[in-house]
Scaffold this motif. Structure first.
Motif, PDB file in Angstrom:
ATOM      1  N   GLY A   1      -2.954  11.409 -12.410  1.00  0.00           N
ATOM      2  CA  GLY A   1      -2.144  10.201 -12.550  1.00  0.00           C
ATOM      3  C   GLY A   1      -0.660  10.489 -12.580  1.00  0.00           C
ATOM      4  N   LEU A   2      -0.277  11.516 -13.344  1.00  0.00           N
ATOM      5  CA  LEU A   2       1.148  11.868 -13.424  1.00  0.00           C
ATOM      6  C   LEU A   2       1.642  12.432 -12.100  1.00  0.00           C
ATOM      7  CD1 LEU A   2       1.287  13.407 -17.012  1.00  0.00           C
ATOM      8  CD2 LEU A   2       2.008  11.121 -16.284  1.00  0.00           C
ATOM      9  N   ALA A   3       0.787  13.218 -11.435  1.00  0.00           N
ATOM     10  CA  ALA A   3       1.152  13.755 -10.128  1.00  0.00           C
ATOM     11  C   ALA A   3       1.286  12.619  -9.107  1.00  0.00           C
ATOM     12  CB  ALA A   3       0.117  14.778  -9.666  1.00  0.00           C
TER      13      ALA A   3
ATOM     14  N   LEU B   1       4.649   9.118  -5.759  1.00  0.00           N
ATOM     15  CA  LEU B   1       5.052   7.761  -5.407  1.00  0.00           C
ATOM     16  C   LEU B   1       6.525   7.494  -5.723  1.00  0.00           C
ATOM     17  CD1 LEU B   1       1.918   5.886  -6.772  1.00  0.00           C
ATOM     18  CD2 LEU B   1       2.594   6.032  -4.360  1.00  0.00           C
ATOM     19  N   GLY B   2       7.110   8.339  -6.576  1.00  0.00           N
ATOM     20  CA  GLY B   2       8.505   8.164  -6.965  1.00  0.00           C
ATOM     21  C   GLY B   2       8.720   6.985  -7.894  1.00  0.00           C
ATOM     22  N   VAL B   3       7.730   6.738  -8.769  1.00  0.00           N
ATOM     23  CA  VAL B   3       7.827   5.624  -9.720  1.00  0.00           C
ATOM     24  C   VAL B   3       7.620   6.144 -11.135  1.00  0.00           C
ATOM     25  CG1 VAL B   3       7.042   3.921  -8.023  1.00  0.00           C
ATOM     26  CG2 VAL B   3       5.375   5.019  -9.522  1.00  0.00           C
ATOM     27  N   PRO B   4       8.094   5.403 -12.140  1.00  0.00           N
ATOM     28  CA  PRO B   4       7.875   5.825 -13.522  1.00  0.00           C
ATOM     29  C   PRO B   4       6.371   5.906 -13.817  1.00  0.00           C
ATOM     30  CG  PRO B   4       9.464   4.024 -13.439  1.00  0.00           C
ATOM     31  CD  PRO B   4       8.886   4.161 -12.066  1.00  0.00           C
TER      32      PRO B   4
ATOM     33  N   LYS C   1      -9.478   4.836  -3.161  1.00  0.00           N
ATOM     34  CA  LYS C   1      -9.714   6.243  -2.826  1.00  0.00           C
ATOM     35  C   LYS C   1      -8.510   7.048  -3.280  1.00  0.00           C
ATOM     36  CE  LYS C   1      -8.119   5.879   1.954  1.00  0.00           C
ATOM     37  NZ  LYS C   1      -8.467   6.059   3.349  1.00  0.00           N
ATOM     38  N   ARG C   2      -8.739   8.323  -3.488  1.00  0.00           N
ATOM     39  CA  ARG C   2      -7.641   9.186  -3.908  1.00  0.00           C
ATOM     40  C   ARG C   2      -6.561   9.201  -2.840  1.00  0.00           C
ATOM     41  NH1 ARG C   2      -8.098  13.903  -7.744  1.00  0.00           N
ATOM     42  NH2 ARG C   2      -9.389  13.027  -9.364  1.00  0.00           N
ATOM     43  N   GLY C   3      -5.316   9.130  -3.303  1.00  0.00           N
ATOM     44  CA  GLY C   3      -4.196   9.154  -2.372  1.00  0.00           C
ATOM     45  C   GLY C   3      -3.818   7.788  -1.830  1.00  0.00           C
TER      46      GLY C   3
ATOM     47  N   LEU D   1       0.853  -1.191   0.000  1.00  0.00           N
ATOM     48  CA  LEU D   1       0.000   0.000   0.000  1.00  0.00           C
ATOM     49  C   LEU D   1       0.885   1.235   0.000  1.00  0.00           C
ATOM     50  CD1 LEU D   1      -2.932  -0.474   2.530  1.00  0.00           C
ATOM     51  CD2 LEU D   1      -3.034  -0.289   0.057  1.00  0.00           C
ATOM     52  N   HIS D   2       0.499   2.205  -0.788  1.00  0.00           N
ATOM     53  CA  HIS D   2       1.235   3.469  -0.856  1.00  0.00           C
ATOM     54  C   HIS D   2       0.243   4.613  -0.725  1.00  0.00           C
ATOM     55  CE1 HIS D   2       5.030   1.630  -2.265  1.00  0.00           C
ATOM     56  NE2 HIS D   2       4.217   0.755  -2.820  1.00  0.00           N
ATOM     57  N   THR D   3       0.465   5.453   0.274  1.00  0.00           N
ATOM     58  CA  THR D   3      -0.362   6.640   0.420  1.00  0.00           C
ATOM     59  C   THR D   3       0.449   7.842  -0.034  1.00  0.00           C
ATOM     60  OG1 THR D   3       0.323   6.919   2.717  1.00  0.00           O
ATOM     61  CG2 THR D   3      -1.702   5.686   2.329  1.00  0.00           C
ATOM     62  N   PHE D   4      -0.250   8.814  -0.565  1.00  0.00           N
ATOM     63  CA  PHE D   4       0.424  10.007  -1.053  1.00  0.00           C
ATOM     64  C   PHE D   4      -0.575  11.150  -1.066  1.00  0.00           C
ATOM     65  CE2 PHE D   4      -1.288   7.596  -4.542  1.00  0.00           C
ATOM     66  CZ  PHE D   4      -1.912   8.528  -5.348  1.00  0.00           C
ATOM     67  N   SER D   5      -0.031  12.340  -1.197  1.00  0.00           N
ATOM     68  CA  SER D   5      -0.860  13.538  -1.255  1.00  0.00           C
ATOM     69  C   SER D   5      -0.579  14.255  -2.568  1.00  0.00           C
ATOM     70  CB  SER D   5      -0.520  14.453  -0.069  1.00  0.00           C
ATOM     71  OG  SER D   5      -1.231  15.661  -0.184  1.00  0.00           O
TER      72      SER D   5
END
Length: 161
Positions: free
Chosen positions: A30-32, A37-40, A132-134, A17-21
């Motif tokens: 999607g690009l943001a 996430l620091g992934v391609p 959900k978003r994030g 699981l990865h959460t982000f803002s």
């Protein structure tokens, strides 16, 4: 815990699981998300619902990289149908149990025919919405296919489609 996460735990599928803002961004959600996430970005996939042959309730799921646009012609062909349109947001939300912008391909209220873009076939890991978003889930494409009963097919807009 979202239905997507519950499904993965219940099925004992390896995932992260990865959460982000993500704030307001000109580059698109999607690009943001990929940047956060620091992934391609080609490893982050979006989940889109389409309706078929003019019937707003005949639905299917298309999962493709956030870096590309969906070819409705290819979506219809991948699902074995004549034509496809983007599903109405209200119908997509009611059918999946998720809010648009956070629709996960996993743990949807109603199992729908699902196709994953062929670009995922060669990846070790891809990221999809966690419901959900994030919240994104990293998992193996083979596990995504198994859990959604999906298959690979070309879905993205190209110069010839």
């Amino acid at each position: 815990m979202t239905p997507a996460v519950q499904l993965l735990k219940r099925q004992k599928v390896p995932f992260e699981l990865h959460t982000f803002s993500v704030g307001d961004s000109d580059e698109g959600y999607g690009l943001a998300a990929a940047k956060a996430l620091g992934v391609p970005p080609e490893q982050v996939f979006k989940t889109l619902l389409v309706s078929f042959n003019g019937d707003p309730k005949a639905l299917g799921v298309c999962i493709l990289p956030v870096t590309h646009n969906l070819s409705l012609k290819r979506a219809a062909k991948a699902h074995g149908l004549k034509s496809a349109q983007m599903a109405e947001p209200a119908i997509a939300e009611k059918t999946t149990g998720y809010v648009v912008g956070g629709i996960s391909p996993l743990g949807q209220k109603k199992a729908l025919p699902t196709v994953v873009d062929q670009s995922a076939e060669s990846m070790d890991t891809l990221f999809v919405s966690g419901g959900k978003r994030g919240l994104d889930i990293a998992l193996a494409p083979a596990d995504l296919l198994q859990l959604t009963r999906a298959r690979f097919a070309p879905l993205c807009v190209t110069d010839d489609a």
